[in-house]
Design a protein around this motif. Sequence first.
Motif, PDB file in Angstrom:
ATOM      1  N   GLY A 136       8.985   5.302  28.188  1.00 30.73           N
ATOM      2  CA  GLY A 136       7.545   5.221  28.158  1.00 30.73           C
ATOM      3  C   GLY A 136       7.064   3.997  28.898  1.00 30.73           C
ATOM      4  O   GLY A 136       7.800   3.354  29.645  1.00 30.73           O
ATOM      5  N   ALA A 137       5.800   3.685  28.716  1.00 33.09           N
ATOM      6  CA  ALA A 137       5.269   2.462  29.291  1.00 33.09           C
ATOM      7  C   ALA A 137       5.943   1.271  28.612  1.00 33.09           C
ATOM      8  O   ALA A 137       6.288   1.331  27.426  1.00 33.09           O
ATOM      9  CB  ALA A 137       3.760   2.408  29.086  1.00 33.09           C
ATOM     10  N   ASP A 140       4.761   0.174  25.050  1.00 32.20           N
ATOM     11  CA  ASP A 140       4.912   0.918  23.803  1.00 32.20           C
ATOM     12  C   ASP A 140       6.376   1.019  23.359  1.00 32.20           C
ATOM     13  O   ASP A 140       6.665   1.466  22.253  1.00 32.20           O
ATOM     14  CB  ASP A 140       4.243   2.302  23.873  1.00 32.20           C
ATOM     15  CG  ASP A 140       4.938   3.310  24.783  1.00 32.20           C
ATOM     16  OD1 ASP A 140       6.130   3.149  25.046  1.00 32.20           O
ATOM     17  OD2 ASP A 140       4.269   4.263  25.220  1.00 32.20           O
ATOM     18  N   HIS A 144       9.716   8.916  25.779  1.00 35.12           N
ATOM     19  CA  HIS A 144       8.986  10.157  25.528  1.00 35.12           C
ATOM     20  C   HIS A 144       9.685  11.309  26.238  1.00 35.12           C
ATOM     21  O   HIS A 144       9.775  11.322  27.477  1.00 35.12           O
ATOM     22  CB  HIS A 144       7.553  10.051  26.052  1.00 35.12           C
ATOM     23  CG  HIS A 144       6.721   9.027  25.359  1.00 35.12           C
ATOM     24  ND1 HIS A 144       5.897   9.323  24.296  1.00 35.12           N
ATOM     25  CD2 HIS A 144       6.580   7.694  25.582  1.00 35.12           C
ATOM     26  CE1 HIS A 144       5.283   8.228  23.895  1.00 35.12           C
ATOM     27  NE2 HIS A 144       5.684   7.217  24.656  1.00 35.12           N
ATOM     28  N   ILE A 497      -1.932   7.990  22.713  1.00 33.64           N
ATOM     29  CA  ILE A 497      -1.078   7.254  23.641  1.00 33.64           C
ATOM     30  C   ILE A 497      -1.927   6.821  24.828  1.00 33.64           C
ATOM     31  O   ILE A 497      -2.448   7.656  25.569  1.00 33.64           O
ATOM     32  CB  ILE A 497       0.092   8.140  24.119  1.00 33.64           C
ATOM     33  CG1 ILE A 497       0.880   8.674  22.913  1.00 33.64           C
ATOM     34  CG2 ILE A 497       1.005   7.378  25.075  1.00 33.64           C
ATOM     35  CD1 ILE A 497       1.785   9.840  23.235  1.00 33.64           C
ATOM     36  N   ASP A 499      -2.552   4.403  28.378  1.00 34.48           N
ATOM     37  CA  ASP A 499      -1.983   3.653  29.494  1.00 34.48           C
ATOM     38  C   ASP A 499      -0.517   3.996  29.736  1.00 34.48           C
ATOM     39  O   ASP A 499       0.286   3.135  30.057  1.00 34.48           O
ATOM     40  CB  ASP A 499      -2.161   2.143  29.248  1.00 34.48           C
ATOM     41  CG  ASP A 499      -1.857   1.316  30.499  1.00 34.48           C
ATOM     42  OD1 ASP A 499      -2.012   1.855  31.612  1.00 34.48           O
ATOM     43  OD2 ASP A 499      -1.458   0.146  30.358  1.00 34.48           O
ATOM     44  N   ASN A 500      -0.184   5.262  29.578  1.00 32.62           N
ATOM     45  CA  ASN A 500       1.167   5.736  29.886  1.00 32.62           C
ATOM     46  C   ASN A 500       1.017   6.855  30.913  1.00 32.62           C
ATOM     47  O   ASN A 500       0.768   8.010  30.565  1.00 32.62           O
ATOM     48  CB  ASN A 500       1.872   6.232  28.624  1.00 32.62           C
ATOM     49  CG  ASN A 500       3.346   6.527  28.875  1.00 32.62           C
ATOM     50  OD1 ASN A 500       3.709   7.080  29.897  1.00 32.62           O
ATOM     51  ND2 ASN A 500       4.190   6.151  27.925  1.00 32.62           N
ATOM     52  N   ARG A 502       3.163   8.306  32.898  1.00 34.04           N
ATOM     53  CA  ARG A 502       4.171   9.360  32.876  1.00 34.04           C
ATOM     54  C   ARG A 502       3.788  10.450  31.878  1.00 34.04           C
ATOM     55  O   ARG A 502       3.830  11.642  32.187  1.00 34.04           O
ATOM     56  CB  ARG A 502       5.545   8.784  32.521  1.00 34.04           C
ATOM     57  CG  ARG A 502       6.617   9.853  32.397  1.00 34.04           C
ATOM     58  CD  ARG A 502       7.991   9.272  32.079  1.00 34.04           C
ATOM     59  NE  ARG A 502       8.943  10.351  31.896  1.00 34.04           N
ATOM     60  CZ  ARG A 502       9.150  10.971  30.737  1.00 34.04           C
ATOM     61  NH1 ARG A 502       8.479  10.589  29.657  1.00 34.04           N
ATOM     62  NH2 ARG A 502      10.028  11.952  30.654  1.00 34.04           N
TER      63      ARG A 502
END
Length: 567
Positions: A136-137, A140, A144, A497, A499-500, A502
């Motif tokens: 993930g970012a 976090d 994922h 969720i 600022d992710n 992907r």
Amino acid sequence: MRQLQKGQVLNVRAIGGSYVVTLAWDFAEGQDHKRTNLLGFAIERSELKNGNVIERYYLRGIKRFKFKDEGLPPGTPMPTSEHPVQSFQWGDYTAKAATTYRFKVTPVYGKPKLLELDEASSTTVEITTEAEEGAGAPHDGAGHNIYFNRGAAGSQAFARKFPGVELDENKPQSDPMVWLSRGLFEALTSFIRRAAQDDASDYKLRAMLYEFRYLPVGQAFKEAADAGADVDIRYEAQSYKDDNEAMIKKARIKGICTPQKSRGGIRHNKFIVLIHKNKPVAVWTGSTNISAGGIFGHSNVGHEIWNEDLAQSFLDFWERLAAPDVKPAGLKAANLDVEPTPEPHSRPPKDRILTLYCPRDDKGDEVTLQWYADLMGAAKRIGCISFAFNLDSDFHDVLVKDDGVLRYAVFDKNPGTEFEDEIQRIRNTVMAPGAVLSKGDLANFRAEKLTGFNRNLYIHDKFILIDPLGDDPIVVTGTANFSKPSQYQNDENMLVIRDNKRVADIYFGEFMRIFDHLYSRYIVKKMKEAGTNDPNAGFLKEDWQLWVPQHFKDGPKQLRRKFFMEG
């Protein structure tokens, strides 16, 4: 992953999910004259391995020119170099995960039987699709792994690949079922079977499930328990009591299954916590019920997250729900203690994933639902939402805002003509309720049919995307149907969720795949009901003025052309 490639004539943007690449393009500034006599765009795809091209061909579509390549069986895909795309957006739904592609988009002129591909004006963009399993970012700290099923049995692809097939839900390894699953069943059972290896005694599984009636999944849990894992499953014992208990008996897993305590509302969770050496390490959640319809039929997502803190939070939630003395008031208070509902009109935090467990609101004061609606309403460019059942008034008010924001909504069934009329007037919200093509509905297209596994037929996802192509996307995903009862009386789990990119790119690609699939069928159904069938609707336009101008006039197509490029 997103990539923007600017050319002298054409700018092209690619957004890569796991199994979807969304392509958008537009003419560069000062190139308006290139619209004249435009017949569409050819899209060439090259696949790369270790930097070398290993295959190259033109993507195919079903729409063709009426008097070119006549006599082909309905639903036959044709190369876009011969029957170009008459749009400024295209989705490649045949992409593979973790693969590098080049897409060359070329304007096409001339006449249907004497096409001129304007190679000098083409632009090529390179993109690598996301792996199924991915980090993930950084902020976090989560991995994922996201799995969408096909959710499109009623499709030209299924009708073409498996004509006349009779599906057997007890054969998940059969070709049509594997195609429908698209990795969802395999990922779900693999998650469970992590606890069925030689070191099974080091593992525990804790599951809280609404529909728990698909035998092959029950058998996967049995494998884990027989191998020595500590397995404890709590199942819904109201709406699906008989079906759930029939499967539990057949799988011979009664000893590891306990009915959930009945309270107001429904026990609507579908999550599994994986525990290794007494430490929660991952959670499986999302909209997918443990049923043939959930896994192979209507559209669903399984979202697997590897993060110890989040897994512990879900385990704590499981223990609250499993407590013998669980009561609504105490459960609600505990859920709010874990995560208070964000302040009205506030943004979610960037440094962690929000966990909004339900029940949490008071009846008549569903502040969490309103917060979700406010998030949708705060989108600057693009907002996307899926509705499996109802259209709540909070979301209705957002979707009919005449504010120039492009909003997409998919529905399992049509919410009604009044709403259709409202969004037609504002011209910035587009809806797509479920539909299939019957024989003769659209020239050059095959008849379609569904799996027959489902009560609700098309959409079961529950997620919202806020500015998914921007620099600060927000994804809301989980089990709640964006209804008032989901907040004040049901057992639910929702994740927010932020600022992710992907995660947002994967969800966006899948949303647009389902939206585009349903939208065309919805329009055909509307025309059929109104008695205004266009015999040429299934064919490409031979006159540029019949399709190009609508992409440059006020309305959703112009907004899409603009915002898909800008993010």
